[in-house]
Design an enzyme around this catalytic site. Structure first.
Site, short mmCIF file in Angstrom:
data_model
loop_
_atom_site.label_atom_id
_atom_site.label_comp_id
_atom_site.label_asym_id
_atom_site.label_seq_id
_atom_site.Cartn_x
_atom_site.Cartn_y
_atom_site.Cartn_z
CG HIS A 95 -1.71 -1.20 1.42
ND1 HIS A 95 -2.60 -1.67 0.48
CD2 HIS A 95 -1.76 -2.09 2.46
CE1 HIS A 95 -3.17 -2.78 0.93
NE2 HIS A 95 -2.67 -3.05 2.12
CD GLU A 112 -3.13 -3.53 5.77
OE1 GLU A 112 -4.18 -3.10 5.27
OE2 GLU A 112 -2.47 -4.47 5.28
CG HIS A 170 1.13 -6.61 3.33
ND1 HIS A 170 1.36 -5.34 2.85
CD2 HIS A 170 -0.21 -6.81 3.22
CE1 HIS A 170 0.22 -4.79 2.49
NE2 HIS A 170 -0.76 -5.67 2.70
NE ARG A 190 -5.42 -8.29 -6.49
CZ ARG A 190 -6.38 -7.83 -7.29
NH1 ARG A 190 -6.08 -7.46 -8.53
NH2 ARG A 190 -7.62 -7.74 -6.86
#
Length: 314
Positions: A95, A112, A170, A190
Site C-alpha cells: 500500500h 494497517e 505483505h 498487487r
C-alpha cells in the site's frame, strides 16, 4: 440523541474468501464465500449504516457530516475496520503512503494493523523483506515470480497483533480470520497473485510499476510486543498499536467497566468475546461477539464483566 451507534457491515466477496464470517459471525451474502466484512466504514467503496436509535438505517458518513461534533476535534473519520477470512492466500501486495495515494489515486494511503482472531495450525502471514534489497533486485524478484522467497513468513496464533506500515510488502496467508484496522482507504497494489484468475476467467490485475515505486527496500522489523498489559480496577487493558493514524487497545473486563470516548476524538468498539448490553445514558444496545459500535467524542458507556473488546481511536 441516542447512541452508541451499532454499525451494519458491508460484505465483500473475493476469490480467496471462506465461510467463517458466515458461520462464526453471522454475516450474510448470496455468494458462497465471504472474504471481508467492512464493519465500520465511511469509504465510498463500502459505507456502513447505523442500526437502531435515532439514525436507524442512515449512512454513518451522512450522520457524521451532519454532526461533526461526534468526531471531537477531528474533521473526518480516519479509520476503516474490517473482518477478513482467508481460506486461501491473499496476493502479495503493498500500500502507498498518503502523499503517493493522494497524488495518484485520489485516496488516502494505507497503514494497517492485523489482530488475529483465529488461525489454523502452521498458518501465518508474509510481512516485509528478509533482507534489504535494491530496487533492481526487487524488480527481478517480481519479474521471475520469486518474491515470496524474499519475504518473512511469520506463523501466527489467536491474539497476535501486527502493524503493517505503508510501503511494507505483505500477504495474509490462508487459514486466518483477523480484524484489520486501517486508514480510511481502498488502495492496494498487487505484486504477485499465484497465477490466479478472477470471476471473469482472466488473470487478476497486477500493479507492478506502482508497487515498485512505493515499496520499502529495508529489512522488516517485527513490530509486536512493544506494550505491556496494564492492570486496572476492572480488568486488563493492553495497548496494541499507537501509530499516527489510529490507536488500538484490547480491554478484558473481569468486572463491570465504565469507559469514555476521548473528548477530542471518537471511539470505535469491536467485540471479541462476550455478550450482554452496552449501556450509555442515552441508549442501551445488546451486543455479541463480532459486533462493532461507534461512540461520539466524550460519550461514556458501561462494558459488562466478561467482555473482550478492541477499543480504537485516533
Amino acid at each position: 440523541m441516542s447512541y452508541p451507534f451499532k454499525t451494519v457491515p458491508v460484505i465483500k466477496n473475493y476469490i480467496w474468501g471462506g465461510r467463517k464470517l458466515a458461520e462464526v459471525y453471522g454475516r450474510k451474502s448470496k455468494d458462497p464465500v465471504l472474504a471481508e466484512s467492512w464493519e465500520l466504514s465511511v469509504h465510498r467503496d463500502g459505507p456502513s449504516r447505523i442500526a437502531g436509535g435515532d439514525f436507524d438505517g442512515r449512512l454513518l458518513s451522512e450522520v457524521l457530516a451532519e454532526h461533526p461534533e461526534f468526531l471531537g476535534a477531528r474533521t473526518e473519520l480516519p479509520i476503516l475496520v474490517k473482518l477478513i477470512d482467508s481460506a486461501d492466500n491473499l496476493s502479495v501486495q503493498v500500500h502507498p503512503d498518503d502523499a503517493y495515494a493522494r497524488a495518484h489515486e485520489g485516496d488516502n494511503g494505507k497503514t494497517e494493523m492485523w489482530y488475529i482472531l483465529d488461525a489454523e495450525p502452521g498458518c501465518g502471514i508474509y510481512c516485509g523483506l528478509k533482507r534489504a534489497l535494491t530496487r533492481e533486485e526487487l524488480a527481478a524478484r517480481v519479474a521471475d515470480q520469486t518474491i515470496e522467497e524474499a519475504l518473512n513468513f511469520i506463523p501466527v496464533q489467536k491474539g497476535d497483533c501486527y502493524l503493517i506500515e505503508a510501503g511494507t510488502l505483505h500477504a495474509i496467508g490462508r487459514g486466518l480470520t483477523l480484524c484489520e484496522i486501517q486508514e480510511n482507504s481502498n488502495v492496494t497494489y498487487r505484486v504477485y497473485d499465484y497465477g490466479r484468475v478472477g470471476k471473469d476467467g482472466k488473470p487478476r490485475e497486477l500493479h507492478v510499476q506502482k508497487a515498485l515505486e512505493v515499496a520499502s527496500l529495508s529489512a522488516f522489523s517485527d513490530p509486536t510486543g512493544k506494550y505491556p498489559p496494564q492492570q486496572t480496577e476492572w480488568g486488563t487493558l493492553t495497548l496494541l498499536v499507537d501509530c499516527p493514524y489510529f490507536k488500538t487497545s484490547k480491554a478484558v473486563t473481569s468486572d463491570e467497566a465504565f469507559l469514555t470516548a476521548p473528548e477530542e476524538s471518537f471511539l470505535a468498539l469491536h467485540i471479541l468475546a462476550g455478550e450482554g448490553v452496552l449501556a450509555s445514558p442515552e441508549l442501551s444496545q445488546p451486543f455479541k461477539k463480532g459486533d462493532t459500535f461507534f461512540l461520539p467524542a466524550g460519550v461514556g458507556f458501561v462494558l459488562p464483566a466478561g467482555t473482550e473488546a478492541l477499543l480504537i481511536t485516533a
